[in-house]
Design an enzyme around this catalytic site. Structure first.
Site, PDB file in Angstrom:
ATOM      1  N   GLU A 179       5.684 -38.204   3.501  1.00  0.00           N
ATOM      2  CA  GLU A 179       5.117 -38.957   4.761  1.00  0.00           C
ATOM      3  C   GLU A 179       6.098 -38.151   6.024  1.00  0.00           C
ATOM      4  O   GLU A 179       7.373 -37.719   5.655  1.00  0.00           O
ATOM      5  CB  GLU A 179       5.666 -40.320   4.844  1.00  0.00           C
ATOM      6  CG  GLU A 179       4.778 -41.170   3.868  1.00  0.00           C
ATOM      7  CD  GLU A 179       5.153 -42.612   3.789  1.00  0.00           C
ATOM      8  OE1 GLU A 179       6.274 -42.859   4.585  1.00  0.00           O
ATOM      9  OE2 GLU A 179       4.427 -43.337   3.165  1.00  0.00           O
ATOM     10  N   LYS A 217     -27.149 -15.835  13.925  1.00  0.00           N
ATOM     11  CA  LYS A 217     -26.391 -15.903  12.709  1.00  0.00           C
ATOM     12  C   LYS A 217     -26.551 -17.049  12.058  1.00  0.00           C
ATOM     13  O   LYS A 217     -27.007 -18.076  12.714  1.00  0.00           O
ATOM     14  CB  LYS A 217     -25.045 -16.118  13.010  1.00  0.00           C
ATOM     15  CG  LYS A 217     -24.053 -16.200  11.959  1.00  0.00           C
ATOM     16  CD  LYS A 217     -22.358 -16.209  12.376  1.00  0.00           C
ATOM     17  CE  LYS A 217     -22.174 -17.395  13.176  1.00  0.00           C
ATOM     18  NZ  LYS A 217     -20.677 -17.190  13.455  1.00  0.00           N
ATOM     19  N   ASP A 241     -15.345 -14.296  20.569  1.00  0.00           N
ATOM     20  CA  ASP A 241     -15.559 -15.393  19.868  1.00  0.00           C
ATOM     21  C   ASP A 241     -14.470 -16.297  20.177  1.00  0.00           C
ATOM     22  O   ASP A 241     -13.494 -15.944  20.823  1.00  0.00           O
ATOM     23  CB  ASP A 241     -15.679 -15.204  18.384  1.00  0.00           C
ATOM     24  CG  ASP A 241     -16.634 -16.254  17.745  1.00  0.00           C
ATOM     25  OD1 ASP A 241     -16.859 -17.389  18.323  1.00  0.00           O
ATOM     26  OD2 ASP A 241     -16.857 -15.875  16.552  1.00  0.00           O
TER      27      ASP A 241
END
Length: 462
Positions: free
Chosen positions: A154, A325, A354
């Site tokens: 944690e 694409k 990009d």
């Protein structure tokens, strides 16, 4: 100086084409270009040395003289003088420009200090180095905060200084491990809210889960919306990010959300290294066409393109092309093809724009396709270097049939820490100054708009 008749006639013809009245003998000539249409929007006395040198080189090519060169002497006037004199004048001009630029930057930074008096900046667990650089740019020391882990994994957050009634900025990118850095940011915001911070701004250079902005299947989550909700519920009042994958994510926030641009920071490097030839900006997919068009317009405004058969143009029409694409599954490209006949690609330096590079598969396939159409150079520009798996090796090993690299250079920023891969192929440009200016404007308040930073190219005088 005497010229042969054919050459003299040729020079007179060229002079007529550019509306310049040149005498047959060029010995000590001063030419005033201030009335030329293509220079009306340019203040040559405040222009960068490279812009002036480009015009000088153009005049030298149009009216060549052995041992003599044109040099800018003020206003729109260019004088033909010896190469030695011209060299001295250019060296002096470059020195004056650098001194002026240093004074301008120092002046802005001195003004930044008072604006940050009631502010604290923390460097998050995922952006330690970048956060420290931003703080130092603003004349501050990073806030004292501890990021640790309990034995079971944690997150443990401890804020070690008072933030009561202060404007707090947390620099935290969604770097690896992505889930941990997101939880750390939310817990930090919760701790700051409970410590009575006046406002909390999260500067998230890379916004994790931004690719999951919609349901891609019937029972899929909209993860980007969940992250936005977590940030707001943790007490974050404003989020600043760079080149978020999907602009509609801005609508997931009910409070302020600012999306800055990373490509403008790469413009000076591209202009300096590749600005002498034909340039075509290419989007690797249809969704990035708006980004590519904006990149092309920005390059055109900053690039002086010269050729022997045309006037120099300070607003160059740079071609922008798109690619299709198709993916069958995440991180794998099944098909990629160029939209158009490829004439704009042939013999050009292709700037492949990009927002991020993950595994590098899309970039390599796009670069190979551009090379097959006759591209001279391929430069990949992406803001976020995720670089998963063997991405760097994929870039280095991709080569043409004659053994040359498919990709000449990969330009990225430091929105994510790049732990490996720097070298002759990968160039990292820092977003430190962009984000420091954004933080300063938020802290200062008033009429300082972050929208003005969308075309920020790394210097305050742009």
């Amino acid at each position: 100086m005497r010229e042969s008749a054919p050459r003299q006639v040729g020079q007179e013809k060229m002079a007529q084409e550019v509306s310049l009245a040149f005498p047959p003998a060029l010995e000590r000539v001063c030419v005033d270009l201030s009335g030329q249409d293509w220079l009306q929007s340019v203040d040559l006395d405040r222009a960068a040395p490279r812009e002036i040198e480009a015009i000088e080189a153009y005049l030298d090519r149009q009216f060549p003289q052995r041992g003599a060169q044109f040099a800018h002497i003020g206003g729109g006037r260019f004088e033909l003088m010896s190469s030695f004199e011209a060299g001295l004048l250019r060296a002096e001009r470059e020195l004056e420009f650098q001194i002026k630029r240093s004074v301008d930057i120092a002046g802005v930074e001195k003004q930044a200090a008072p604006a940050m008096e009631n502010s604290v900046l923390f460097a998050g667990s995922g952006s330690r180095a970048l956060g420290e650089k931003i703080a130092h740019r603003l004349g501050m020391e990073p806030g004292n905060i501890l990021f640790g882990k309990f034995a079971n994994g944690e997150s443990r957050i401890v804020v070690n200084e008072s933030v009561r009634d202060k404007h707090v900025f947390v620099i935290q990118s969604s770097s690896k491990p992505v889930n941990d850095t997101i939880v750390d940011l939310c817990l930090t915001a919760d701790a700051l809210k409970r410590a009575s911070a006046k406002s909390i701004t999260a500067v998230v250079p890379y916004f994790g889960y931004s690719r999951q902005d919609r349901k891609d299947r019937v029972r899929g989550p909209i993860s980007a919306r969940w992250v936005a909700d977590m940030y707001e519920k943790s007490g974050i009042e404003r989020v600043v990010t760079i080149d978020i994958h999907a602009e509609q994510i801005e609508g997931f926030f009910s409070r302020a959300m600012d999306n800055l641009a990373g490509f403008p920071l790469m413009v000076p490097h591209i202009c300096q290294k590749y600005g002498t030839g034909k340039i075509t900006v290419v989007s690797p997919d249809a969704g990035g066409m708006r980004r590519a068009e904006a990149a092309g317009q920005l390059l055109a405004r900053h690039l002086v393109k010269l050729s022997s058969d045309s006037d120099p143009a300070l607003d160059v029409a740079i071609r922008v092309e798109g690619m299709y694409k198709r993916r069958d599954k995440p991180n794998e490209v099944a098909e990629s093809r160029l939209i158009g006949d490829g004439e704009s690609v042939r013999g050009a330096t292709c700037i492949l724009v990009d927002d991020m590079i993950d595994t590098g598969g899309s970039s390599v396939k796009a670069a190979q396709l551009l090379r097959s159409y006759g591209a001279k150079h391929v430069v990949v520009c992406a803001t976020h270097p995720i670089f998963s798996g063997a991405c760097v090796e994929r870039f280095r090993n991709a080569s043409t049939s004659n053994g040359e690299r498919v990709i000449d250079e990969v330009l990225v920023t430091d929105t994510l820490p790049l732990r490996r891969g720097k070298g002759d192929l990968i160039t990292v440009i820092s977003v430190e100054r962009l984000l420091a200016e954004a933080v300063r404007r938020i802290a200062q308040g008033g009429g300082a708009s972050l929208r003005e930073l969308l075309g920020f190219c790394g210097t305050f005088d742009n």
